[in-house]
Enzyme design. Structure first.
Site, PDB file in Angstrom:
ATOM      1  N   ALA A 108       4.439   8.083  -7.156  1.00 27.19           N
ATOM      2  CA  ALA A 108       4.716   8.386  -8.549  1.00 27.19           C
ATOM      3  C   ALA A 108       3.689   9.364  -9.095  1.00 27.19           C
ATOM      4  O   ALA A 108       4.028  10.340  -9.730  1.00 27.19           O
ATOM      5  CB  ALA A 108       4.695   7.112  -9.369  1.00 27.19           C
TER       6      ALA A 108
ATOM      7  N   ILE B 197       1.524  10.783   3.724  1.00 27.70           N
ATOM      8  CA  ILE B 197       2.575   9.771   3.893  1.00 27.70           C
ATOM      9  C   ILE B 197       3.624   9.892   2.795  1.00 27.70           C
ATOM     10  O   ILE B 197       4.813   9.978   3.060  1.00 27.70           O
ATOM     11  CB  ILE B 197       1.974   8.347   3.881  1.00 27.70           C
ATOM     12  CG1 ILE B 197       0.992   8.190   5.040  1.00 27.70           C
ATOM     13  CG2 ILE B 197       3.057   7.292   3.952  1.00 27.70           C
ATOM     14  CD1 ILE B 197       1.641   8.197   6.407  1.00 27.70           C
TER      15      ILE B 197
ATOM     16  N   ASP C 191       3.071  -2.633 -13.028  1.00 28.94           N
ATOM     17  CA  ASP C 191       4.146  -1.812 -12.449  1.00 28.94           C
ATOM     18  C   ASP C 191       4.736  -2.531 -11.247  1.00 28.94           C
ATOM     19  O   ASP C 191       4.829  -1.972 -10.154  1.00 28.94           O
ATOM     20  CB  ASP C 191       3.575  -0.437 -12.053  1.00 28.94           C
ATOM     21  CG  ASP C 191       4.661   0.567 -11.656  1.00 28.94           C
ATOM     22  OD1 ASP C 191       5.841   0.325 -11.973  1.00 28.94           O
ATOM     23  OD2 ASP C 191       4.319   1.575 -11.018  1.00 28.94           O
TER      24      ASP C 191
HETATM   25  N1  LIG Z   1      -2.787   0.751   1.742  1.00 23.48           N
HETATM   26  C1  LIG Z   1      -1.633   1.314   2.122  1.00 23.48           C
HETATM   27  N2  LIG Z   1      -1.264   1.303   3.421  1.00 23.48           N
HETATM   28  C2  LIG Z   1      -0.110   1.875   3.812  1.00 23.48           C
HETATM   29  N3  LIG Z   1       0.754   2.471   2.987  1.00 23.48           N
HETATM   30  C3  LIG Z   1       0.463   2.514   1.674  1.00 23.48           C
HETATM   31  C4  LIG Z   1      -0.750   1.937   1.175  1.00 23.48           C
HETATM   32  N4  LIG Z   1      -0.792   2.136  -0.150  1.00 23.48           N
HETATM   33  C5  LIG Z   1       0.337   2.800  -0.460  1.00 23.48           C
HETATM   34  N5  LIG Z   1       1.114   3.048   0.608  1.00 23.48           N
HETATM   35  C6  LIG Z   1       2.403   3.772   0.642  1.00 23.48           C
HETATM   36  O1  LIG Z   1       2.327   4.852  -0.274  1.00 23.48           O
HETATM   37  C7  LIG Z   1       3.263   4.718  -1.340  1.00 23.48           C
HETATM   38  C8  LIG Z   1       2.646   5.183  -2.655  1.00 23.48           C
HETATM   39  O2  LIG Z   1       1.491   4.431  -2.918  1.00 23.48           O
HETATM   40  P1  LIG Z   1       1.194   3.793  -4.347  1.00 23.48           P
HETATM   41  O3  LIG Z   1      -0.134   3.137  -4.289  1.00 23.48           O
HETATM   42  O4  LIG Z   1       2.352   2.953  -4.756  1.00 23.48           O
HETATM   43  O5  LIG Z   1       1.073   5.104  -5.243  1.00 23.48           O
HETATM   44  P2  LIG Z   1       1.809   5.588  -6.557  1.00 23.48           P
HETATM   45  O6  LIG Z   1       0.928   5.175  -7.677  1.00 23.48           O
HETATM   46  O7  LIG Z   1       1.878   7.031  -6.374  1.00 23.48           O
HETATM   47  O8  LIG Z   1       3.157   4.915  -6.604  1.00 23.48           O
HETATM   48  C9  LIG Z   1       3.659   3.267  -1.302  1.00 23.48           C
HETATM   49  O9  LIG Z   1       4.955   3.039  -1.796  1.00 23.48           O
HETATM   50  C10 LIG Z   1       3.544   2.917   0.167  1.00 23.48           C
HETATM   51  O10 LIG Z   1       4.711   3.308   0.848  1.00 23.48           O
HETATM   52 MG   LIG Z   2       3.794   3.022  -6.368  1.00 20.93          MG
END
Ligand SMILES: Nc1ncnc2c1ncn2[C@@H]1O[C@H](COP(=O)(O)OP(=O)(O)O)[C@@H](O)[C@H]1O
Ligand SMILES: [Mg+2]
Lengths: 269, 372
Positions: free
Chosen positions: A29, A25, A161
């Site tokens: 970061a 997806i 964050d």
């Molecule tokens: N449980 C989830 N269901 C659907 N999409 C998700 C979920 N968790 C994260 N995402 C998508 O993935 C992106 C990156 O996830 P995130 O947990 O913020 O990781 P990072 O630490 O890399 O920023 C999010 O901005 C969101 O768009």
């Molecule tokens: Mg994030």
């Protein structure tokens, strides 16, 4: 969100069942997020958050950080989930291998919704006449953000964050959606939905007003730099935070200090 | 004091530029003066159509003895005594005459008060002497604009790392917005102070000498606190721990593996830890704004290990890192000339009675009229 530029090998856990091809997806970061059928309920999807080794980082430091962050993220999510804060549920994890499997949240990040609402015009805020516009749907979203952050802080967790990328907007069922057609209804739909807080990679347990205030300050700055044209509405987040969390007055008081420090911070070191 | 003569008539104020005339000019030239820290720099830039050419870029650095930092008073004295020499050299190398110059640019801030003031006074003097308009420039914006001009990075996330500043910046809607920054001391300050702890030479720069020493390390990675909060980070806890480890080493203490460790091991561990933090917050900002370009500016940006780590991160994101060499990374006059001329071309100038300096001047205070 940046489109992944190259094909990355998925983590081993996702190669065990060749029938289900995981979908990458985002490359967020620091982690990659895959959408994959849930091994527990194959008719449902789940999200697999994978922190691959970072090639730039010293391997010892890298292993230490990856393991600590997956463990702590899963722990904090569990705690929030148990206490009713809107977050994805944790389904499984392997900290040393760098992954955890969590509930799939439908919808888009709040950042995308707000930007859809604001549109693409890069106008100078001063020349836009906001008085003509009904901003209620956006303000309501801001209020839901404040409530979600209040609920989070109430459980003794600070996020570390808080940005509009780290909140999802889970669509409402059709009967809750704003009705009507045309541009106005489309705009309202962009900011409709439940706020679900995600990405607890930097979260920690803390009850201190100072830590909570820094959490709000990070959100305030991220909001201002990401959505400069909606900055003047930020106070709605704080207003509803105040309503949602008993200890908010002390935190908001501290927030003033944190802001002052930020502004006065010597640029000299 | 008696005044035998009547005071001289007030000097003629330079007229604001007629913008259509200025932009019709095929060649526009600015002289820039920088002295916000221990480097005095004077540079001359030429804007011709859409291209920028460095005509000269002269610098003289005030180097303090090992174990010491540079004090504002001594630094200001250094800038005062070298200004004329460096300015003449800049003019000579550029091979231009005074009538060719359109404006005089100087650093308004941020930086150390006394050195900033000494250079601002000199810039004002040139402005009055030659009857040229003055343009006050934000030092950080100078770094960013010069970095963009040299590398051709069009819309990068910028990591600005120097002795006084640690900021992750991205452009949006006419401002350079700060997404993340150091919450306590700047990364360069952390390196400089650790160099003092180890009594490493400040010549040519403490950070440079740490980098060279770190190349001999790598046998072990000493455990230092890793302090990242969102897109912000902090360095004072790391410095404290590194200082403690240095004291432990000097008193003959052993490392976690039971072996003795060296200053090189310390420098290596310090660099690996703090650069990993910088790359991490930069990556977070890139993910947040959806950019795959990263531009590193500021003195610490010369560090090749930092560039290498940033490059590895950017490559994974399908992008690349843009960095400049010491001529432009380290404080210099040309970046002030360039950013000042960009502003001047939009009609901006700083009236002489407002030509002050300020120690604190945030990057996002500047209205960036020259970008869309
Ligand atoms: N449980 C989830 N269901 C659907 N999409 C998700 C979920 N968790 C994260 N995402 C998508 O993935 C992106 C990156 O996830 P995130 O947990 O913020 O990781 P990072 O630490 O890399 O920023 C999010 O901005 C969101 O768009
Ligand atoms: Mg994030």
């Amino acid at each position: 969100m940046t489109e992944p530029a190259t094909e990355f090998p998925p983590p081993k856990i996702l190669t065990l069942s060749p029938a289900h091809k995981p979908i990458l997806i985002t490359q967020g970061a620091e982690g990659r997020l895959y959408k994959t059928p849930s091994p527990f309920q194959p008719d449902q999807f789940c999200a697999l958050k994978y922190r691959p080794p970072k090639p730039y980082r010293h391997p010892i430091l890298d292993a230490r950080l990856t393991k600590a962050r997956i463990s702590s993220e899963a722990k904090v999510l569990d705690r929030c989930y148990r206490e009713g804060v809107p977050v994805p549920a944790v389904l499984a994890k392997d900290a040393a291998a760098g992954w955890m499997m969590i509930e799939w949240i439908e919808g888009e990040p709040v950042r995308v919704g707000i930007n859809k609402w604001l549109g693409e015009r890069p106008e100078d805020d001063a020349v836009v006449d906001h008085s003509q516009e009904d901003e209620t749907p956006l303000i309501d979203l801001m209020k839901r953000i404040g409530v979600a952050v209040g609920a989070l802080h109430r459980t003794g967790v600070v996020h570390g964050d808080l940005t509009t990328s780290n909140m999802m907007l889970r669509p409402w069922a059709d009967d809750r959606l704003p009705n009507g057609h045309g541009d106005k209804a489309e705009k309202a739909k962009a900011v409709a939905g439940d706020v679900v807080v995600i990405d607890f990679g930097l979260a920690m347990q803390s009850q201190s007003d100072e830590d909570r205030a820094v959490d709000l300050y990070v959100l305030e700055r991220a909001f201002a730099s990401t959505h400069p044209r909606a900055e003047r509405l930020f106070h709605h987040i704080l207003d509803s935070y105040r309503g949602a969390f008993k200890k908010a007055p002390g935190v908001l008081h501290k927030l003033e200090d944190v802001r002052m420090r930020g502004r006065k911070r010597s640029m000299l070191g | 004091m008696s005044q035998p003569h009547s005071p001289p008539p007030p000097p003629a104020q330079p007229q604001p530029p007629n913008m259509t005339d200025l932009l019709k000019k095929p060649r526009r030239i600015a002289l820039g003066c920088e002295g916000s820290a221990n480097k005095l720099g004077i540079g001359i830039i030429l804007h011709e159509n859409d291209t920028s050419t460095v005509l000269s870029n002269i610098r003289h650095t005030f180097v303090s003895p090992p174990g010491t930092g540079f004090l504002p008073k001594d630094t200001a004295a250094h800038h005062r005594s070298f200004f004329v020499r460096i300015a003449l050299q800049a003019l000579r190398v550029a091979n231009i005459t005074i009538p060719d110059i359109d404006c005089i640019c100087y650093t308004r801030g941020p930086g150390m008060g006394a050195p900033l003031t000494s250079v601002a006074i000199a810039a004002r003097t040139l402005s009055l002497l030659w009857n040229k308009p003055l343009v006050g420039v934000n030092h950080c914006v100078g770094h960013i604009e010069m970095g963009r001009a040299i590398t051709g990075a069009s819309h990068p996330v910028v990591l600005y790392v120097s002795g006084g500043n640690t900021q992750v910046i991205a452009y949006a809607e006419q401002r350079y917005r700060i997404f993340g920054e150091a919450l306590d001391i700047a990364v360069g300050n952390c390196l400089d102070r650790f160099a003092r702890t180890l009594e490493i030479s400040n010549d040519p720069a403490p950070g440079y000498n740490i980098e060279q020493l770190a190349k001999q390390g790598g046998r072990i990675l000493l455990d230092l606190p890793y302090a990242v909060k969102g897109m912000d980070c902090s360095f004072s806890g790391i410095l404290t721990r590194a200082d403690e480890l240095a004291a432990h080493m000097k008193s003959g203490g052993k490392g976690p593996d039971g072996e003795a460790f060296t200053p090189a091991d310390l420098c290596f561990s310090l660099q690996e830890t703090i650069f990993a933090m910088l790359v991490e917050i930069t990556e977070r900002a890139m993910a947040h704004v959806g950019s795959s370009q990263v531009l590193i500016v500021g003195g610490v940006g010369c560090n090749e290990r930092l560039q290498e780590m940033m490059g590895a991160m950017a490559a994974e994101r399908g992008g690349s890192v843009y960095a400049t060499d010491e001529r432009f990374c380290i404080d210099n006059g040309i970046m002030i000339a360039h950013a000042g001329l960009l502003a001047y071309e939009t009609g901006f100038q700083t009236p002489i009675e407002e030509s002050t300096c300020t120690q604190r001047f945030r990057t996002d205070e500047v209205l960036v009229k020259w970008r869309k």
